[in-house]
Motif scaffolding. Structure first.
Motif, PDB file in Angstrom:
ATOM      1  N   GLU A  24     114.586 -45.873  -5.693  1.00 54.44           N
ATOM      2  CA  GLU A  24     114.690 -46.356  -4.319  1.00 54.44           C
ATOM      3  C   GLU A  24     114.432 -45.225  -3.324  1.00 54.44           C
ATOM      4  OE1 GLU A  24     118.201 -48.545  -3.522  1.00 54.44           O
ATOM      5  OE2 GLU A  24     117.986 -49.852  -5.264  1.00 54.44           O
ATOM      6  N   HIS A  25     113.674 -45.541  -2.293  1.00 53.78           N
ATOM      7  CA  HIS A  25     113.338 -44.548  -1.275  1.00 53.78           C
ATOM      8  C   HIS A  25     114.530 -44.374  -0.328  1.00 53.78           C
ATOM      9  CE1 HIS A  25     111.300 -42.490   1.984  1.00 53.78           C
ATOM     10  NE2 HIS A  25     110.279 -42.291   1.180  1.00 53.78           N
ATOM     11  N   PRO A  26     114.927 -43.136  -0.040  1.00 53.36           N
ATOM     12  CA  PRO A  26     116.121 -42.915   0.791  1.00 53.36           C
ATOM     13  C   PRO A  26     115.992 -43.419   2.228  1.00 53.36           C
ATOM     14  CG  PRO A  26     114.938 -40.840   0.381  1.00 53.36           C
ATOM     15  CD  PRO A  26     114.350 -41.870  -0.530  1.00 53.36           C
ATOM     16  N   ARG A  27     114.767 -43.588   2.714  1.00 56.75           N
ATOM     17  CA  ARG A  27     114.594 -44.029   4.105  1.00 56.75           C
ATOM     18  C   ARG A  27     114.349 -45.531   4.222  1.00 56.75           C
ATOM     19  NH1 ARG A  27     110.040 -40.369   6.712  1.00 56.75           N
ATOM     20  NH2 ARG A  27     110.613 -41.629   8.538  1.00 56.75           N
ATOM     21  N   ALA A  28     114.476 -46.247   3.094  1.00 56.72           N
ATOM     22  CA  ALA A  28     114.123 -47.670   3.106  1.00 56.72           C
ATOM     23  C   ALA A  28     115.328 -48.609   3.032  1.00 56.72           C
ATOM     24  CB  ALA A  28     113.178 -47.976   1.946  1.00 56.72           C
ATOM     25  N   ALA A  29     116.533 -48.069   3.091  1.00 57.39           N
ATOM     26  CA  ALA A  29     117.722 -48.912   2.932  1.00 57.39           C
ATOM     27  C   ALA A  29     117.797 -50.010   3.994  1.00 57.39           C
ATOM     28  CB  ALA A  29     118.986 -48.053   2.979  1.00 57.39           C
ATOM     29  N   MET A  30     117.308 -49.731   5.205  1.00 57.08           N
ATOM     30  CA  MET A  30     117.343 -50.709   6.298  1.00 57.08           C
ATOM     31  C   MET A  30     115.928 -51.113   6.705  1.00 57.08           C
ATOM     32  SD  MET A  30     120.561 -51.180   6.786  1.00 57.08           S
ATOM     33  CE  MET A  30     120.675 -51.962   8.408  1.00 57.08           C
ATOM     34  N   LEU A  31     114.999 -51.011   5.779  1.00 58.59           N
ATOM     35  CA  LEU A  31     113.583 -51.248   6.091  1.00 58.59           C
ATOM     36  C   LEU A  31     113.352 -52.598   6.757  1.00 58.59           C
ATOM     37  CD1 LEU A  31     110.671 -50.091   5.727  1.00 58.59           C
ATOM     38  CD2 LEU A  31     110.554 -51.417   3.614  1.00 58.59           C
ATOM     39  N   ASP A  32     114.046 -53.624   6.294  1.00 58.56           N
ATOM     40  CA  ASP A  32     113.816 -54.973   6.817  1.00 58.56           C
ATOM     41  C   ASP A  32     114.324 -55.156   8.238  1.00 58.56           C
ATOM     42  OD1 ASP A  32     116.289 -54.630   5.244  1.00 58.56           O
ATOM     43  OD2 ASP A  32     116.757 -56.667   5.915  1.00 58.56           O
TER      44      ASP A  32
ATOM     45  N   THR B  98     110.185 -50.539  -3.234  1.00 53.18           N
ATOM     46  CA  THR B  98     110.444 -50.158  -4.616  1.00 53.18           C
ATOM     47  C   THR B  98     109.532 -50.894  -5.591  1.00 53.18           C
ATOM     48  OG1 THR B  98     112.752 -49.777  -4.045  1.00 53.18           O
ATOM     49  CG2 THR B  98     112.227 -49.953  -6.386  1.00 53.18           C
TER      50      THR B  98
END
Length: 309
Positions: A15-23, A197
């Motif tokens: 998982e990319h660390p900057r993508a947790a709130m991507l949506d 991901t």
């Protein structure tokens, strides 16, 4: 799978660390992040420059000796390899038989994923046999994640047939501890986790595309397909190809386009032959002999030409 038979996680599955709130991001921020992350693909290809150069030298040597380039892959990586194969032919004036794509699932896998084929050792062996892979060939196997059964079987078949093997992969390649290296040259790419991901058609695909392009272009530069940055071995088969050939001959011979076109026709449609005819004052047959004698190098025959203007 790893040495103990456990399924190994593909590099793109982290998982990319900057993508947790991507949506929740605005569209512009999503686009910025995706584009910024493509930089990692370029950096990992540049970090592998020594291995890519090694692979290009191996390929150039075997092409010069009359061998072929056989691309092998599955899924996204396989489609990128097939695209590279298709682009080589018109770009460098090659016969289609010299660059062969072997794609899990066959030609229709260019438009859709064929999962069963990716796990089929039997299909890999059949497709490699159909491609008549042999001792003079260079097989370039491409993977955007862990090696599939199809790809592993294809590599094993290539080695059995005594072909040279280059492996371009975004996963850790097999080591001696795991049973021995599968390839003569291994190019390991590490673009890092995908923003989405598992979406290997993003950074992993970019890293592979850049690597294949650099590998192939460098090899064909070494076998004399260019003069400076000009594609002097273009063999015009379309109006656009003719115009490109005419412009190159016109520029390097200081002829008007009409004269350049006549010269190319006398050379049997080969711009490089036309250039030799003009600069050495020989007929087409002798120009072709000179190319053979000098292993395809135009510069070795005509020296340094003025590329300005």
């Amino acid at each position: 799978m790893d040495r103990n038979g456990r399924e190994a996680a593909a590099p793109g599955d982290a998982e990319h660390p900057r993508a947790a709130m991507l949506d929740t991001y605005p569209a512009e921020e999503v686009v910025k992040l995706l584009v910024e992350e493509e930089g990692a693909a370029l950096r990992t290809a540049r970090a592998a420059a020594a291995e890519i150069a090694h692979a290009s030298r191996l390929l150039a040597e075997r092409l010069t000796a009359g061998g072929r380039l056989v691309f092998v892959g599955v899924g996204t990586a396989g489609r990128l390899a097939a695209l590279e194969a298709a682009e080589c032919v018109p770009l460098f004036g090659l016969p289609p038989s010299l660059v062969v794509p072997v794609l899990a699932g066959g030609p229709h896998a260019m438009a859709r994923t064929v999962e069963l084929s990716q796990d089929s050792r039997r299909e890999a062996e059949q497709r490699m046999r159909k491609a008549a892979v042999g001792p003079g060939d260079t097989v370039c196997a491409v993977a955007d994640g862990e090696l599939s059964r199809f790809l592993t079987a294809a590599i094993e078949y290539a080695r059995f047939r005594r072909a040279a093997v280059v492996l371009v992969t975004c996963a850790d390649p097999p080591t001696a501890e795991d049973g021995g290296a599968l390839a003569d040259v291994q190019v390991r790419l590490d673009p890092g986790p995908e923003v989405i991901t598992g979406a290997s058609r993003a950074k992993a695909a970019t890293a592979i595309k850049v690597t294949l392009s650099a590998l192939v272009n460098a090899a064909f530069v070494q076998v004399g397909k260019t003069y400076g940055g000009l594609m002097v071995d273009v063999r015009p088969a379309t109006p656009r190809g003719w115009q490109r050939a005419i412009e190159i001959v016109s520029r390097l011979c200081r002829l008007d386009e009409g004269e350049a076109e006549k010269l190319i026709k006398k050379a049997g449609g080969r711009a490089k032959v036309a250039l030799i005819m003009h600069h050495t004052k020989v007929h087409a047959a002798r120009a072709k002999e000179l190319l053979v004698q000098h292993r395809g190098s135009l510069r070795a025959i005509v020296g340094d030409l003025d590329l300005t203007g």
